[in-house]
Design an enzyme around this catalytic site. Structure first.
Site, mmCIF file in Angstrom:
data_model
loop_
_atom_site.group_PDB
_atom_site.id
_atom_site.type_symbol
_atom_site.label_atom_id
_atom_site.label_comp_id
_atom_site.label_asym_id
_atom_site.label_seq_id
_atom_site.Cartn_x
_atom_site.Cartn_y
_atom_site.Cartn_z
ATOM 1 N N ARG A 79 0.836 -1.208 0.000
ATOM 2 C CA ARG A 79 0.000 0.000 0.000
ATOM 3 C C ARG A 79 0.869 1.256 0.000
ATOM 4 O O ARG A 79 0.545 2.240 -0.654
ATOM 5 C CB ARG A 79 -0.960 -0.014 1.192
ATOM 6 C CG ARG A 79 -1.990 1.117 1.108
ATOM 7 C CD ARG A 79 -3.050 1.012 2.179
ATOM 8 N NE ARG A 79 -2.481 1.087 3.517
ATOM 9 C CZ ARG A 79 -3.162 0.849 4.627
ATOM 10 N NH1 ARG A 79 -4.440 0.523 4.559
ATOM 11 N NH2 ARG A 79 -2.583 0.936 5.805
ATOM 12 N N LYS A 182 -2.682 7.335 1.478
ATOM 13 C CA LYS A 182 -2.588 7.605 2.908
ATOM 14 C C LYS A 182 -1.544 8.690 3.071
ATOM 15 O O LYS A 182 -0.360 8.424 3.236
ATOM 16 C CB LYS A 182 -2.158 6.307 3.600
ATOM 17 C CG LYS A 182 -2.394 6.276 5.084
ATOM 18 C CD LYS A 182 -2.389 4.828 5.550
ATOM 19 C CE LYS A 182 -2.147 4.697 7.028
ATOM 20 N NZ LYS A 182 -3.240 5.143 7.853
ATOM 21 N N GLU A 218 -16.212 6.402 4.775
ATOM 22 C CA GLU A 218 -15.423 5.848 5.879
ATOM 23 C C GLU A 218 -15.319 6.877 6.999
ATOM 24 O O GLU A 218 -15.696 8.037 6.840
ATOM 25 C CB GLU A 218 -14.036 5.414 5.400
ATOM 26 C CG GLU A 218 -13.142 6.547 4.947
ATOM 27 C CD GLU A 218 -11.699 6.106 4.680
ATOM 28 O OE1 GLU A 218 -11.272 5.061 5.193
ATOM 29 O OE2 GLU A 218 -11.001 6.839 3.960
HETATM 30 N N1 PLP Z 1 -9.246 4.590 6.701
HETATM 31 C C1 PLP Z 1 -8.481 5.574 7.187
HETATM 32 C C2 PLP Z 1 -8.831 6.970 6.838
HETATM 33 C C3 PLP Z 1 -7.379 5.276 7.998
HETATM 34 O O1 PLP Z 1 -6.605 6.253 8.476
HETATM 35 C C4 PLP Z 1 -7.111 3.949 8.323
HETATM 36 C C5 PLP Z 1 -5.966 3.594 9.151
HETATM 37 O O2 PLP Z 1 -4.887 3.560 8.698
HETATM 38 C C6 PLP Z 1 -7.933 2.950 7.813
HETATM 39 C C7 PLP Z 1 -8.999 3.298 7.005
HETATM 40 C C8 PLP Z 1 -7.696 1.514 8.153
HETATM 41 O O3 PLP Z 1 -6.636 0.952 7.442
HETATM 42 P P1 PLP Z 1 -5.834 -0.265 8.065
HETATM 43 O O4 PLP Z 1 -6.819 -1.291 8.457
HETATM 44 O O5 PLP Z 1 -4.937 -0.704 6.988
HETATM 45 O O6 PLP Z 1 -5.111 0.294 9.247
HETATM 46 C C1 COI Z 2 -3.784 3.464 11.589
HETATM 47 O O1 COI Z 2 -4.791 2.859 11.973
HETATM 48 O O2 COI Z 2 -2.678 2.913 11.530
HETATM 49 C C2 COI Z 2 -3.851 4.862 11.175
HETATM 50 O O3 COI Z 2 -2.937 5.345 10.577
HETATM 51 C C3 COI Z 2 -5.023 5.653 11.541
HETATM 52 C C4 COI Z 2 -4.734 6.848 12.376
HETATM 53 C C5 COI Z 2 -6.034 7.374 12.847
HETATM 54 C C6 COI Z 2 -3.876 6.576 13.553
#
Ligand code: PLP
Ligand code: COI
Length: 335
Positions: A79, A182, A218
């Protein structure tokens, strides 16, 4: 080092070291562990002016057998590369990323919260453009830093339901809807709407699709999922949300548990009909949503306890992460 493991929240806590890689003259160096928590930057670095910066988030867990394992680091490597491709930053070898994550976790092994405390070691890779330049173009020099810190729950209260507020009230540029990336800018733009949610007593902001404000997208910190009245796992399919590794894993776990999965457009009108709603992500794990406020309308779910299906998913997910349940999909990476 004197850490009260059971009192940890989600804050920066300096550990022993971080690992740093520099990109210069068209190539990444071999990287090194570093004990300083500071960096020196030119005042004209384009990460500061134009936000050429991206980050990731993943976790290492101390498992029941006492071994430390990392949850799906290759997914984060992939990612990160997909994000930085869009941000015109140089690709970083996925193999080297996983090795670097392991190396920094090993060097900070005593910062991994012990089994049974409910905590984990949060791993935060960040990549920034460092070239001093004032015209808008991609940097030619970069730093990738992978830092670690012990963490507990993101929202106080662990798996106690929190309130959410729908964002479509402010007459400003949609802070989401910027694609599958991200990056620093996306989050800075969510600070103001999230402050509105917090003023209304909500922990999180729920974003709708940026074009029509009709579809659920989201949360500011995590993906959205719901359990329908007939027990299906539903989650939005949208080009403008982050492809969550937690959500991808939960969809697999749901299938393993014979729960039907629907990844599709989710209309905001469906909020009325859901039996359970949850936020999912690395930091928030599964955080149940007890209430969603939208102007005068309030959608209510169980405000005291996590719902039964969300609990099943939570137990299975954390069971795999802490080594209580067989890791059938080989998600846990040994150091
Ligand atoms: N959506 C957003 C906006 C986020 O910041 C995060 C966290 O990183 C996620 C979704 C969830 O992603 P993941 O499950 O890979 O941490
Ligand atoms: C994560 O879940 O790793 C993120 O980057 C989300 C953030 C709100 C801490």
């Amino acid at each position: 080092m004197n850490i009260e493991w059971d009192k940890l929240g989600f804050q920066f806590l300096p550990a022993r070291s971080n690992i740093r890689f520099s990109y210069k003259d068209g190539k990444w160096d071999e990287g090194k562990l570093c004990t300083s928590n500071e960096i020196t930057l030119s005042i004209a670095s384009n990460c500061m002016h134009y936000g050429q910066a991206a980050f990731e988030g993943l976790k290492a867990f101390c498992c029941k057998d006492g071994k430390v394992r990392i949850f799906r680091p290759l997914e984060n490597a992939r990612r990160l590369n997909s994000t930085i491709e869009y941000l015109m930053m140089p690709q970083f070898s996925e193999k080297k990323f996983v090795e670097a994550v392991k190396k920094v976790v090993k060097d900070n092994i005593d910062y991994v919260p012990p089994y049974g405390t409910g905590g984990s070691l949060y791993i935060r890779p960040v990549i920034i453009g460092t070239t001093p330049q004032i015209g808008i173009s991609a940097a030619t020099e970069y730093e990738l830093i992978i830092m670690v810190m012990p963490v507990g729950p993101y929202y106080k209260g662990g798996i106690k339901p929190v309130k959410a507020m729908i964002h479509d009230d402010v007459d400003r540029a949609a802070p989401r809807g910027t694609g599958h990336i991200k990056t620093a800018g996306n989050y800075a733009a969510s600070l103001y709407p999230t402050s509105l949610a917090q003023k209304a007593g909500c922990a999180v902001m729920l974003f709708l699709d940026p074009k029509n404000h009709e579809l659920v997208e989201e949360f500011g910190s995590s993906n959205f999922f719901a359990i329908t009245a007939d027990g299906k796992y539903v989650t939005p399919d949208s080009p403008s949300i982050l492809p969550s590794i937690t959500n991808k894993s939960l969809m697999q776990i749901a299938k393993d548990l014979d729960i039907q999965v629907e990844r599709r457009a989710v209309s905001k009108t469906e909020l009325e009909t859901f039996a359970e709603v949850g936020a999912c992500g690395t930091a928030v794990i599964i955080t149940p949503i007890g209430e969603i406020i939208h102007h005068e309308k309030v959608y209510r779910y169980d405000q005291e306890n996590i719902g039964p299906v969300s609990k099943k998913l939570y137990d299975r997910m954390t069971g795999i992460q802490y080594g209580r349940i067989a890791d059938e999909h080989n998600w846990m990476e040994e150091l």
